[in-house]
Design an enzyme around this catalytic site. Structure first.
Site, short mmCIF file in Angstrom:
data_model
loop_
_atom_site.label_atom_id
_atom_site.label_comp_id
_atom_site.label_asym_id
_atom_site.label_seq_id
_atom_site.Cartn_x
_atom_site.Cartn_y
_atom_site.Cartn_z
N ASN A 146 -5.87 9.83 7.52
CA ASN A 146 -4.99 9.60 6.36
C ASN A 146 -5.76 9.31 5.07
O ASN A 146 -5.16 9.05 4.04
CB ASN A 146 -3.98 8.50 6.66
CG ASN A 146 -4.63 7.13 6.92
OD1 ASN A 146 -5.75 6.87 6.48
ND2 ASN A 146 -3.92 6.26 7.62
N SER A 192 0.79 -1.23 0.00
CA SER A 192 0.00 0.00 0.00
C SER A 192 0.83 1.28 0.00
O SER A 192 1.48 1.60 -1.00
CB SER A 192 -0.95 -0.05 1.19
OG SER A 192 -1.97 0.90 1.03
N ARG A 202 5.04 6.03 15.84
CA ARG A 202 4.46 7.25 15.28
C ARG A 202 4.13 8.23 16.41
O ARG A 202 3.67 7.83 17.49
CB ARG A 202 3.20 6.94 14.50
CG ARG A 202 3.44 6.03 13.31
CD ARG A 202 2.31 6.14 12.30
NE ARG A 202 2.36 5.05 11.33
CZ ARG A 202 3.14 5.02 10.26
NH1 ARG A 202 3.99 6.01 10.02
NH2 ARG A 202 3.11 4.00 9.42
C1 G16 Z 1 -2.69 0.77 6.52
C2 G16 Z 1 -3.98 0.51 7.24
C3 G16 Z 1 -4.52 1.81 7.79
C4 G16 Z 1 -3.47 2.47 8.67
C5 G16 Z 1 -2.14 2.60 7.93
C6 G16 Z 1 -1.01 3.03 8.84
O1 G16 Z 1 -2.91 1.63 5.44
O2 G16 Z 1 -4.89 -0.07 6.35
O3 G16 Z 1 -5.69 1.53 8.51
O4 G16 Z 1 -3.88 3.72 9.09
O5 G16 Z 1 -1.76 1.34 7.39
O6 G16 Z 1 -0.92 2.10 9.89
P1 G16 Z 1 0.24 2.14 10.96
O7 G16 Z 1 0.21 3.52 11.53
O8 G16 Z 1 -0.08 1.06 11.93
O9 G16 Z 1 1.53 1.93 10.21
P2 G16 Z 1 -2.34 1.28 4.00
O10 G16 Z 1 -2.90 2.33 3.10
O11 G16 Z 1 -0.85 1.32 4.10
O12 G16 Z 1 -2.89 -0.10 3.75
#
Ligand code: G16
Length: 545
Positions: A377, A69, A510
């Site tokens: 986001n 992603s 984070r």
């Molecule tokens: C993924 C999740 C989101 C999350 C993001 C960041 O997004 O699907 O729900 O907000 O990761 O997550 P973390 O802060 O735990 O790294 P994506 O767009 O990368 O699939």
């Protein structure tokens, strides 16, 4: 399948997808994510697990998406999709982690143990849909997933390069044919078709401009919009940038995550003052909007703004049709404090706050008749209960002329929505629908309320799991003393708020902070980052003020 035939599970692993690393890997916020070179054995094993999951679900189709992603190009990832198109049930994440980490020698026996634990009937058919993003490492990993499915005698169907939400949609359609046709074409037919339908009912009025610039993050979302663009019959004029050509790198200095976190415009887009731009992430599951003014200052309209825009339009239409349906909104701790206040005080819509991760938001949204969920986001969607759909259909059939008109619009709006998961393409059409219906510009949209200045930072520590949180990640429970320090720092700033949490997709902690001025938000974020570095085993350079 007799137990002896599990031998093939080991044979495939040893010959084709051996585990060559001892690095422990965990099913995180959105599946397994790490350097692509560490993932082949994990993806093979997720092929095995998807077959077991399909059998436990009586042969219903399960999805495997190969993507990292928003992460940069060298990373990749894999996640499983459950039969209704939602994320893998959480109780299986632990099983996935266990299967991903056992040695090749223990793989056969562990698979046997899991079959018993989940009570999978190995005589049933199993069906698995596999999709991938545009990363150069994805085809190899997709092949490993297919081998995993083959090893346990499931049937794999490959979708090639698709957005993550498209695969979620296809899985849902395969298991519930009232939702749509399980193919990329079926997706366009339903979602883009419904948008074009809405446009027929909503003439272009006021300040709405049908030109939309798009930052495709050099990923799959932009490529799919390039296909869609030609079918829009002039209802929306998409001007696409960052489609992966001209040496543009996936998510590098572009895309929704970059735009949101850095609060800077992406490279690769030819900006025109006040022109609205939609920025997608690498696999097309997140969306944010922005524009640059005549001083080149950036104005960001993130997931909070999208949620509010959609919620206000839905409640307006519901009121016009007189349908009695509950509406609620779901956010995470990253939601800007001003947005939460606006939803509660002005829109009078209840808000729930949950942990980061679409899986948590989706689940909470299901408790409303209509649940709107978005992470700041830009990851989110709307879910509509059977009761909500039935009530609106009833008004569309039996209401007076005005009520019928609103109910019809709402039914089209529902069809534009990909209810399975956050979807940048579907969300883009939803946002455009509301702006068009109201005849407003992006500046008008921005005027709804004023965001509190905020800042996000990342801190690298020895072990991010040293950080534990509670209360939807708003309180830090370990390491000791960190929350007290954060409280003390926050108390120095008017409208100050800050929290820290371990990322589930990157090897970082984070930090989020907001305050009454940008200077204060930046300073508070830097001070909290220093506290994390000092108390949670920071590595490398200490964050600077
Ligand atoms: C993924 C999740 C989101 C999350 C993001 C960041 O997004 O699907 O729900 O907000 O990761 O997550 P973390 O802060 O735990 O790294 P994506 O767009 O990368 O699939």
């Amino acid at each position: 399948m007799p137990p002896s035939s599990l031998r093939v599970v080991y044979a495939f692993a040893r010959e084709m997808h051996p585990k060559t690393t001892d690095v422990f890997i965990q099913y995180g916020t959105a599946g397994f994510r790490t350097k692509a070179s560490l993932l082949e054995h994990v993806v093979y094993r997720m092929g095995l697990l998807a077959v077991l999951r399909s059998r436990v679900k009586n042969g219903r189709t399960i999805g495997i998406m190969i993507t990292a992603s928003h992460n940069l190009e060298p990373d990749n990832g894999v996640k499983l999709i459950d039969p209704d198109g939602e994320m893998l049930e959480q109780s299986w994440e632990e099983i996935a982690t266990r299967l991903a980490n056992v040695s090749d020698n223990d793989l056969e026996s562990t698979t046997g143990e899991i079959i018993k634990q989940v009570n999978a009937d190995m005589s049933l058919k199993a069906s698995v849909f596999i999709g991938m993003d545009t990363r150069y490492t994805s085809p190899r990993l997709a092949a490993a997933a297919v081998h995993g499915v083959m090893a346990l005698k499931g049937t794999a169907k490959e979708f090639g390069i698709v957005t993550t939400p498209m695969l979620h949609f296809c899985v849902k359609c395969r298991n519930d044919n009232t939702y749509g046709t399980p193919s990329e074409e079926g997706y366009y037919e339903k979602i883009v078709g419904a948008f074009k339908n809405i446009c027929q009912k909503l003439p272009v009025v006021g300040k709405y401009n049908t030109t939309l610039y798009v930052d495709g993050a050099n990923g799959v979302g932009g490529k799919k919009l390039n296909i869609i663009k030609k079918t829009l019959d002039g209802e929306l004029d998409l001007v696409l940038y960052n489609l992966g050509g001209n040496g543009g790198k996936l998510n590098l200095n572009c895309g929704a995550d970059f735009v949101k976190v850095s609060q800077k415009p992406p490279v690769g887009v030819e900006h025109v003052p006040f022109q609205r731009v939609a920025s997608l992430d690498g696999d097309g599951d997140r969306l944010v909007y922005y524009y640059l003014d005549d001083k080149n200052d950036m104005h960001l309209l993130d997931g909070d703004r999208i949620a509010i825009l959609l919620a206000s339009y839905i409640t307006e239409l519901l009121k016009a049709c007189g349908a009695s349906v509950s509406v609620g909104l779901v956010q995470t701790a990253y939601a800007n404090g001003a947005s939460t206040r606006y939803i509660t005080d002005d829109l009078k819509i209840p808000v729930t706050c949950v942990k980061t991760g679409v899986k948590h938001l989706h689940h909470a949204a299901l408790s409303y008749d209509i649940g709107i969920y978005f992470e700041a986001n830009g990851h989110g969607t709307v879910v509509y209960s059977g009761h909500a759909k039935d009530s609106i259909r009833r008004v569309a059939d039996e209401g007076d002329t005005e009520q019928r008109k609103s109910a019809q619009l709402l039914l089209n709006f529902i069809d534009v929505t990909n209810e399975t998961v956050g979807d940048a393409i579907s969300d883009l059409f939803l946002v455009e629908t509301v702006l068009r219906a109201r005849g407003i510009s992006i500046q008008d949209w921005e005027k709804q309320y004023t965001d509190l200045p905020c800042r996000q930072l990342k801190v690298t520590v020895q072990d991010r799991n040293a950080i534990s949180t509670a209360d939807a990640e708003r309180q830090c429970t370990a390491p000791e003393g960190l929350q007290t320090k954060i409280n003390e720092l926050v108390s120095r700033y008017p409208s100050g708020r800050s929290f820290v949490r371990p990322s589930g997709t990157e090897d970082v902690v984070r930090v989020y902070a907001e305050a009454d001025t940008q200077e204060s938000a930046d300073k508070l974020a830097a001070e909290v980052a220093q506290a994390v570095f000092d108390l949670a085993g920071g590595v490398g350079k200490r964050p600077e003020l």
